[in-house]
Design a protein around this motif. Sequence first.
Motif, mmCIF file in Angstrom:
data_model
loop_
_atom_site.group_PDB
_atom_site.id
_atom_site.type_symbol
_atom_site.label_atom_id
_atom_site.label_comp_id
_atom_site.label_asym_id
_atom_site.label_seq_id
_atom_site.Cartn_x
_atom_site.Cartn_y
_atom_site.Cartn_z
ATOM 1 N N VAL A 1 0.837 -1.196 0.000
ATOM 2 C CA VAL A 1 0.000 0.000 0.000
ATOM 3 C C VAL A 1 0.877 1.252 0.000
ATOM 4 O O VAL A 1 0.605 2.228 -0.700
ATOM 5 C CB VAL A 1 -0.971 0.008 1.199
ATOM 6 N N SER A 2 1.949 1.223 0.773
ATOM 7 C CA SER A 2 2.885 2.345 0.781
ATOM 8 C C SER A 2 3.459 2.591 -0.611
ATOM 9 O O SER A 2 3.480 3.727 -1.105
ATOM 10 C CB SER A 2 4.017 2.062 1.776
ATOM 11 N N ALA A 3 3.921 1.529 -1.270
ATOM 12 C CA ALA A 3 4.483 1.667 -2.618
ATOM 13 C C ALA A 3 3.432 2.147 -3.611
ATOM 14 O O ALA A 3 3.716 2.981 -4.480
ATOM 15 C CB ALA A 3 5.064 0.322 -3.068
ATOM 16 N N LEU A 4 2.206 1.645 -3.469
ATOM 17 C CA LEU A 4 1.130 2.048 -4.371
ATOM 18 C C LEU A 4 0.772 3.522 -4.170
ATOM 19 O O LEU A 4 0.517 4.254 -5.139
ATOM 20 C CB LEU A 4 -0.096 1.162 -4.125
ATOM 21 N N MET A 5 0.780 3.976 -2.915
ATOM 22 C CA MET A 5 0.482 5.378 -2.637
ATOM 23 C C MET A 5 1.573 6.297 -3.179
ATOM 24 O O MET A 5 1.291 7.400 -3.650
ATOM 25 C CB MET A 5 0.275 5.582 -1.132
ATOM 26 N N LEU B 1 -0.074 11.873 -9.722
ATOM 27 C CA LEU B 1 -0.886 13.084 -9.521
ATOM 28 C C LEU B 1 -0.037 14.346 -9.474
ATOM 29 O O LEU B 1 -0.580 15.447 -9.384
ATOM 30 C CB LEU B 1 -1.679 12.961 -8.214
ATOM 31 N N GLY B 2 1.278 14.185 -9.529
ATOM 32 C CA GLY B 2 2.170 15.344 -9.508
ATOM 33 C C GLY B 2 2.281 16.006 -8.152
ATOM 34 O O GLY B 2 2.555 17.210 -8.066
ATOM 35 N N LEU B 3 2.104 15.239 -7.070
ATOM 36 C CA LEU B 3 2.166 15.818 -5.727
ATOM 37 C C LEU B 3 3.614 16.142 -5.353
ATOM 38 O O LEU B 3 4.545 15.508 -5.845
ATOM 39 C CB LEU B 3 1.573 14.840 -4.708
ATOM 40 N N PRO B 4 3.820 17.107 -4.462
ATOM 41 C CA PRO B 4 5.180 17.462 -4.027
ATOM 42 C C PRO B 4 5.873 16.293 -3.347
ATOM 43 O O PRO B 4 5.226 15.424 -2.759
ATOM 44 C CB PRO B 4 4.949 18.611 -3.032
ATOM 45 N N GLU B 5 7.198 16.295 -3.400
ATOM 46 C CA GLU B 5 7.966 15.169 -2.880
ATOM 47 C C GLU B 5 7.811 15.002 -1.371
ATOM 48 O O GLU B 5 7.825 13.877 -0.866
ATOM 49 C CB GLU B 5 9.445 15.325 -3.247
ATOM 50 N N ASP B 6 7.639 16.102 -0.626
ATOM 51 C CA ASP B 6 7.450 15.948 0.815
ATOM 52 C C ASP B 6 6.107 15.287 1.120
ATOM 53 O O ASP B 6 5.973 14.517 2.085
ATOM 54 C CB ASP B 6 7.577 17.285 1.543
ATOM 55 N N THR B 7 5.116 15.553 0.272
ATOM 56 C CA THR B 7 3.820 14.884 0.421
ATOM 57 C C THR B 7 3.942 13.411 0.071
ATOM 58 O O THR B 7 3.353 12.548 0.748
ATOM 59 C CB THR B 7 2.759 15.543 -0.474
ATOM 60 N N ILE B 8 4.701 13.101 -0.976
ATOM 61 C CA ILE B 8 4.940 11.709 -1.375
ATOM 62 C C ILE B 8 5.566 10.928 -0.219
ATOM 63 O O ILE B 8 5.159 9.800 0.091
ATOM 64 C CB ILE B 8 5.880 11.639 -2.598
ATOM 65 N N ARG B 9 6.537 11.536 0.434
ATOM 66 C CA ARG B 9 7.217 10.868 1.548
ATOM 67 C C ARG B 9 6.242 10.616 2.697
ATOM 68 O O ARG B 9 6.249 9.542 3.313
ATOM 69 C CB ARG B 9 8.402 11.716 2.015
ATOM 70 N N ARG C 1 -8.561 8.923 -11.907
ATOM 71 C CA ARG C 1 -7.119 9.129 -12.085
ATOM 72 C C ARG C 1 -6.341 7.848 -11.762
ATOM 73 O O ARG C 1 -5.350 7.519 -12.428
ATOM 74 C CB ARG C 1 -6.639 10.273 -11.168
ATOM 75 N N PHE C 2 -6.803 7.126 -10.764
ATOM 76 C CA PHE C 2 -6.143 5.869 -10.387
ATOM 77 C C PHE C 2 -6.291 4.835 -11.506
ATOM 78 O O PHE C 2 -5.316 4.171 -11.881
ATOM 79 C CB PHE C 2 -6.755 5.331 -9.088
ATOM 80 N N VAL C 3 -7.495 4.706 -12.050
ATOM 81 C CA VAL C 3 -7.722 3.761 -13.134
ATOM 82 C C VAL C 3 -6.871 4.115 -14.342
ATOM 83 O O VAL C 3 -6.295 3.248 -15.004
ATOM 84 C CB VAL C 3 -9.224 3.704 -13.510
ATOM 85 N N SER C 4 -6.744 5.409 -14.633
ATOM 86 C CA SER C 4 -5.904 5.842 -15.749
ATOM 87 C C SER C 4 -4.451 5.434 -15.522
ATOM 88 O O SER C 4 -3.759 5.017 -16.462
ATOM 89 C CB SER C 4 -5.986 7.363 -15.911
ATOM 90 N N MET C 5 -3.995 5.548 -14.277
ATOM 91 C CA MET C 5 -2.625 5.143 -13.951
ATOM 92 C C MET C 5 -2.444 3.654 -14.193
ATOM 93 O O MET C 5 -1.445 3.223 -14.777
ATOM 94 C CB MET C 5 -2.316 5.486 -12.497
ATOM 95 N N ILE C 6 -3.405 2.843 -13.746
ATOM 96 C CA ILE C 6 -3.315 1.392 -13.928
ATOM 97 C C ILE C 6 -3.303 1.047 -15.423
ATOM 98 O O ILE C 6 -2.482 0.256 -15.898
ATOM 99 C CB ILE C 6 -4.477 0.668 -13.227
ATOM 100 N N LEU C 7 -4.254 1.624 -16.156
ATOM 101 C CA LEU C 7 -4.383 1.288 -17.584
ATOM 102 C C LEU C 7 -3.194 1.774 -18.402
ATOM 103 O O LEU C 7 -2.887 1.190 -19.443
ATOM 104 C CB LEU C 7 -5.684 1.885 -18.131
#
Length: 313
Positions: A153-157, A164-172, A302-308
């Motif tokens: 789940v961590s890796a998937l998030m 989604l182009g989120l900032p790196e501190d948010t990604i962490r 957006r998640f489905v688009s990422m998967i596809l």
Amino acid sequence: MRKRIRIHQARLGMFVEEMEGHGEGKSYRRGFLIASPQELADIHKSRIISLVIDTARGADVADDGTAVRVEAALLSRFSSNEIHTARALIQETKPVIHQLFSEARLSGLPDLAGAHQVADHIVETAQSSIVAIIGVSRLKTRDETTYLHSLAVSALMVSFGRSLGLPEDTIRALSVGGLLHDIGKMAVPVEILSSARKLSVSELAIVKAHPVRGHQMLRQFDELPPLVLDVCLHHHERYDGAGYPGGLEGERIPFAARLAAICDVYEAMTTIRPYKRAWSSAQTIEMMLKAPGQFDPALLRRFVSMILSGETV
């Protein structure tokens, strides 16, 4: 773990350490990953009596055809080196995650240093390897379910946050939140948590209290970003307000928790567990799209688009 098996049990993704009885005119190397259908067919046709496999470096014996299909899908998508790298990262981080959860069960205080160590490792890993980790972690044993689910789940998030182009501190912070989202399950009795039978009403109530119990553990740490607390407390909320524990609706649910809810369900449905078969990505996506009110619809698209698009598996 080293295990001796009969050759009919050999399957794609196993790491072979030793072989007993070579086939006529066929020389097999030792210490290799069964990485192609042809190599597997050669082993099955040979006069080898048995194989010794290392389940820490490759696949274990399959209980049904689902694991075989997952391994075949992995080998069609990733190189044997990428799969080996993913397995190595899982083996390296699994003891740290185990310690993290064990401390939470024993003392109510999870080992946050371990959580940050693993989260940093995931964030700093190449995207292709992160995707391989998500795929490889689907092959869980009963004892690994909680730990590897949190890792996946961590890796998937992380993957979703980057798409989604989120900032790196948010990604962490998302990576830490993914690892800790189920930490409250350590307050659930083991016999309930590991049960394969249908739970009673009272037992189900205990399980459904895990977001609150986890939030109680994590709010003792002032240094944790609020995002991590939101993920832990609200990842079982539904967009229509029918979730728990707060019955929050729509955008009243924190953004990170809405993202985590999608990743949590997708990972759980596509993983192999000792008591159920995994759904394919396509089956899982179809189910999620046909569950109106459960997920943030814009985020789900957006998640489905990422998967596809093949950004993850």
